[in-house]
Write an enzyme that holds these catalytic residues in place. Sequence first.
Site, PDB file in Angstrom:
ATOM      1  CG  ASN A 142      57.608 127.953   7.644  1.00 22.97           C
ATOM      2  OD1 ASN A 142      57.651 127.272   6.629  1.00 22.97           O
ATOM      3  ND2 ASN A 142      58.567 127.957   8.545  1.00 22.97           N
ATOM      4  NE  ARG A 188      54.014 128.440  11.133  1.00 25.66           N
ATOM      5  CZ  ARG A 188      55.175 129.077  11.189  1.00 25.66           C
ATOM      6  NH1 ARG A 188      55.239 130.384  10.952  1.00 25.66           N
ATOM      7  NH2 ARG A 188      56.283 128.442  11.445  1.00 25.66           N
ATOM      8  CD  GLU A 245      58.016 136.159   8.976  1.00 23.14           C
ATOM      9  OE1 GLU A 245      58.001 134.925   9.035  1.00 23.14           O
ATOM     10  OE2 GLU A 245      58.529 136.871   9.861  1.00 23.14           O
ATOM     11  NE  ARG A 265      62.940 134.558  13.448  1.00 22.43           N
ATOM     12  CZ  ARG A 265      62.056 133.616  13.119  1.00 22.43           C
ATOM     13  NH1 ARG A 265      61.546 133.608  11.905  1.00 22.43           N
ATOM     14  NH2 ARG A 265      61.723 132.681  13.962  1.00 22.43           N
ATOM     15  NE  ARG A 305      62.000 129.075  13.072  1.00 22.43           N
ATOM     16  CZ  ARG A 305      62.181 128.221  12.050  1.00 22.43           C
ATOM     17  NH1 ARG A 305      63.141 127.326  12.095  1.00 22.43           N
ATOM     18  NH2 ARG A 305      61.399 128.280  10.993  1.00 22.43           N
ATOM     19  CG  HIS A 344      57.242 127.793  15.298  1.00 21.74           C
ATOM     20  ND1 HIS A 344      56.172 128.609  15.042  1.00 21.74           N
ATOM     21  CD2 HIS A 344      58.292 128.288  14.615  1.00 21.74           C
ATOM     22  CE1 HIS A 344      56.567 129.584  14.239  1.00 21.74           C
ATOM     23  NE2 HIS A 344      57.844 129.411  13.962  1.00 21.74           N
ATOM     24  CB  CYS A 383      64.888 131.180   6.088  1.00 27.03           C
ATOM     25  SG  CYS A 383      63.735 132.438   6.657  1.00 27.03           S
TER      26      CYS A 383
HETATM   27  C1  PEP Z   1      58.738 131.396   8.262  1.00 19.09           C
HETATM   28  O1  PEP Z   1      57.713 131.972   8.652  1.00 19.09           O
HETATM   29  O2  PEP Z   1      58.818 130.814   7.170  1.00 19.09           O
HETATM   30  C2  PEP Z   1      59.944 131.362   9.111  1.00 19.09           C
HETATM   31  C3  PEP Z   1      61.081 130.905   8.667  1.00 19.09           C
HETATM   32  O3  PEP Z   1      59.813 131.786  10.395  1.00 19.09           O
HETATM   33  P1  PEP Z   1      59.086 130.921  11.534  1.00 19.09           P
HETATM   34  O4  PEP Z   1      58.826 129.541  10.981  1.00 19.09           O
HETATM   35  O5  PEP Z   1      59.991 130.882  12.698  1.00 19.09           O
HETATM   36  O6  PEP Z   1      57.836 131.683  11.762  1.00 19.09           O
HETATM   37 MG    MG Z   2      57.807 133.274  10.351  1.00 17.90          MG
END
Ligand code: PEP
Ligand code: MG
Length: 580
Positions: free
Chosen positions: A464, A475, A441, A340, A304, A197, A512
């Site tokens: 993501n 990640r 996800e 969200r 977010r 993030h 997204c």
């Molecule tokens: C994702 O996981 O792709 C997403 C959009 O949410 P975040 O990046 O906030 O986990």
């Molecule tokens: Mg996510």
Amino acid sequence: MTFALHGLAVSPGIAIGHAHLVSHATMEVAQYQVRERDVEAELARFDAALTTVQTELVLLKTEAEASPGAAAELSAFVDLQSMFLADPLLVDAPRELIRARRCNAEWALVQQMEHLTDQFDEMEDAYLRERKQDIVQVVERILKVLLGKSRKITRRKGADDDDLIIVAHDLSPADTIQFKQLKIGGFVTDLGGATSHTAIVARSLAIPAVVGLHHARPMLRDDDLLIIDGTRGVLIVDPDARVLEEYRLRKSEMELERNKLKRLKSARAITLDDVEISLVANIELPQDIDKVKEVGAAGIGLFRTEFLFMNRDELPGEDEQFEAYRSVVKALPGKPVTIRTLDLGADKQARALRGAERMEPNPALGLRAIRYCLAEPQVFLAQLRAILRASQYGKIRMLIPMLAHAHEIEQSLEMIEQAKAQLRESRTKFDENIEVGGMIEIPAAALALGPFLKRLQFLSIGTNDLIQYTLAIDRTDEAVAHLYEPLHPAVLRLVALTIERSERAGLPVAVCGEMAGDASLTRLLLGMGLRQFSMHPSQLLEVKQQILRSDFSRLRAKVARLLRFDDAAQVREQLVSLDG
Ligand code: PEP
Ligand code: MG
């Protein structure tokens, strides 16, 4: 002397400026002497911090014992930390340093920790050597309390606006979000992954960044002249005149390109064969709306909201949240705003939340997002009511993150019904038909999509996390960043499957995650049948440019072939075949 360091390119562009070193959150503490008359107060401050940590550990242990799923290791780990906390070797020596040498408490503690860990390093027994980490962790806990809050990043007086490059060992998303007010030129860190993030916030701010540089921070000094090449993942230190000139030129060329793209702001996002594509924006805070308007986004595809909860000691109350959501929807009349619900946990932490001090064995797989919300119904209900209340001011949709089980969908819908009932009771208006969607996800969700298609009104694919959980790659961890592969056939098939099944069920579906904002992947996603892309405003016009040059139906046939490859390298090679 000029030298270059290579890391992960996480946010494109070039920044040229001077280094501003940010301390490691805990291990680089201020070193000063207190006045003679303040020594007693300093000792009291140290003792108070020990007591706070002791209470924290007792709490942690009670929680560990009360929850049936908690690993026995957690309890043992807490015991070990409590033992160190009571060990005179760790806590008496700093007291002596405060008394005799008038060191500030943090400095005294770190000195003693270093003394002890040096001894551990020399131990022959591997088990004992590893206990060094336990000491470091308990010291970090005490320092956190002594230092009070998470660090506050400030500009030095006198620095020019674009002249500041943050250099840090690591930055949390909560650190990075502060850059929104600070006009930072760019940043580099030793740790971090490309879709952490922290990196996402950098892209949303459109500031160049390189992470995963390993040892940059110890090699740099405040005010060193730096060039960040965020497109290639390179940091150049102390460039000579020729290199500087070349990068200045490249920087202005890139700005020119960006300005040219602005002409596309009001163009409809439509493919060559007349398929209309919806391009919406991801935001972290209400103040991002200006950027959303600048690029003419068709709405918000992902708000977010967890960023409203960071860098503060108290949770935002229902009214404060309501004001934030209302301000966004009112700023975009007639356009959909997808809010969200809280996705805290893993790398997104908020100290104000209950349980924030709890040490999770594996936070990315822990009590994150909807799991946290269902475990803390009062926090969840307050947010749901705030969103519902804001829904009378425009078109708001609710999006639930990290769903995997049918029962989580049911429980979430029940909670929404409960929030609605509470509002009806207090005669508060809201949109009775508010749409509720789910994020896809977790691979389990993509593979067992039935309940999602039946019970929800739209879906949004969070690539993501989908990549993280499909490939078992943290990640945020630069050590495995090279394995984080959006083009892995397993990932692509899960994305394609979700789009195809949603399409067949007549359910709107978006992407997204960061893949949606990567213009080199636009054609691939179009070829999977994607019609809604949600991304940072800074990426939207480049993606629109790709859409205007693409033929939707021709891409579908080409991408179907590409999805049959078993190797990401082959897919990458074949991506060019989608051009033209
Ligand atoms: C994702 O996981 O792709 C997403 C959009 O949410 P975040 O990046 O906030 O986990
Ligand atoms: Mg996510």
